[in-house]
Design an enzyme around this catalytic site. Sequence first.
Site, PDB file in Angstrom:
ATOM      1  N   VAL A  19       0.998  -1.246   0.106  1.00 34.10           N
ATOM      2  CA  VAL A  19      -0.048   0.220   0.123  1.00 34.10           C
ATOM      3  C   VAL A  19       0.993   1.271  -0.081  1.00 34.10           C
ATOM      4  CG1 VAL A  19      -1.849   1.448   1.295  1.00 34.10           C
ATOM      5  CG2 VAL A  19      -1.939  -0.934   1.083  1.00 34.10           C
ATOM      6  N   HIS A  35       3.310   4.198   6.058  1.00 32.80           N
ATOM      7  CA  HIS A  35       2.576   3.665   7.305  1.00 32.80           C
ATOM      8  C   HIS A  35       3.647   2.815   8.067  1.00 32.80           C
ATOM      9  CE1 HIS A  35       2.136   0.626   3.813  1.00 32.80           C
ATOM     10  NE2 HIS A  35       2.259  -0.379   4.932  1.00 32.80           N
ATOM     11  N   HIS A  61       4.231  -0.206  10.691  1.00 30.95           N
ATOM     12  CA  HIS A  61       3.364  -1.395  11.373  1.00 30.95           C
ATOM     13  C   HIS A  61       3.976  -1.459  12.755  1.00 30.95           C
ATOM     14  CE1 HIS A  61       2.287  -3.638   7.537  1.00 30.95           C
ATOM     15  NE2 HIS A  61       3.283  -3.014   7.089  1.00 30.95           N
TER      16      HIS A  61
HETATM   17  P1  5GP Z   1       2.500  -3.245   3.585  1.00 28.41           P
HETATM   18  O1  5GP Z   1       2.535  -4.296   2.743  1.00 28.41           O
HETATM   19  O2  5GP Z   1       2.411  -1.925   2.356  1.00 28.41           O
HETATM   20  O3  5GP Z   1       3.574  -2.494   4.017  1.00 28.41           O
HETATM   21  O4  5GP Z   1       1.232  -3.058   4.469  1.00 28.41           O
HETATM   22  C1  5GP Z   1       0.130  -2.711   4.030  1.00 28.41           C
HETATM   23  C2  5GP Z   1      -0.693  -3.392   5.142  1.00 28.41           C
HETATM   24  O5  5GP Z   1      -2.148  -2.836   5.067  1.00 28.41           O
HETATM   25  C3  5GP Z   1      -0.992  -4.943   5.012  1.00 28.41           C
HETATM   26  O6  5GP Z   1      -0.645  -5.316   6.248  1.00 28.41           O
HETATM   27  C4  5GP Z   1      -2.578  -5.083   4.676  1.00 28.41           C
HETATM   28  O7  5GP Z   1      -2.900  -6.321   5.298  1.00 28.41           O
HETATM   29  C5  5GP Z   1      -3.130  -3.877   5.328  1.00 28.41           C
HETATM   30  N1  5GP Z   1      -4.244  -3.507   4.738  1.00 28.41           N
HETATM   31  C6  5GP Z   1      -4.335  -3.283   3.179  1.00 28.41           C
HETATM   32  N2  5GP Z   1      -5.597  -2.839   2.909  1.00 28.41           N
HETATM   33  C7  5GP Z   1      -5.990  -2.656   4.259  1.00 28.41           C
HETATM   34  C8  5GP Z   1      -7.477  -2.093   4.703  1.00 28.41           C
HETATM   35  O8  5GP Z   1      -8.385  -1.807   3.639  1.00 28.41           O
HETATM   36  N3  5GP Z   1      -7.719  -2.092   5.874  1.00 28.41           N
HETATM   37  C9  5GP Z   1      -6.846  -2.370   6.860  1.00 28.41           C
HETATM   38  N4  5GP Z   1      -7.130  -2.320   8.115  1.00 28.41           N
HETATM   39  N5  5GP Z   1      -5.587  -3.065   6.556  1.00 28.41           N
HETATM   40  C10 5GP Z   1      -5.226  -3.175   5.287  1.00 28.41           C
END
Ligand code: 5GP
Length: 114
Positions: free
Chosen positions: A96, A100, A102
């Site tokens: 995404v 962000h 985590h």
């Molecule tokens: P990334 O992989 O970009 O570091 O983390 C994106 C995170 O966003 C993933 O852990 C995924 O589960 C979470 N995520 C994606 N779409 C949504 C959503 O619509 N709502 C929530 N609460 N989490 C989301």
Amino acid sequence: MVTDCPFCRIVAGDISADVLHSTEDVLAFRDLHPAAPTHVLIIPKVHLESIEQLTQHEAPLLSHLFNAANHVANAEGLRKGWRLVANVGPAGGQTVFHLHLHLLGGRQMTWPPG
Ligand code: 5GP
Ligand code: ZN
């Protein structure tokens, strides 16, 4: 706001989320697919793609993101410790493209991460 960005849509209230903490410029909500008993995403309300877009201008925002992390970790009772992760770009595991952090906790973390 970026209309095809899921996190901008959460900020706007178009997509529901389990929000734990909200300030003027930061939002914290539970990850949809938790990788630990506590898995919270901490985001700026303004759309920035990733850490790579940060400049000196965002220095106050950065401190607000870390303050939110401390707030959530305390509220979740993560007294033994916790982890913050920021994936940057496709090879970093970012899926995404709205900056962000985590916040992971509630179990023993291992190193190195996958
Ligand atoms: P990334 O992989 O970009 O570091 O983390 C994106 C995170 O966003 C993933 O852990 C995924 O589960 C979470 N995520 C994606 N779409 C949504 C959503 O619509 N709502 C929530 N609460 N989490 C989301
Ligand atoms: Zn966004």
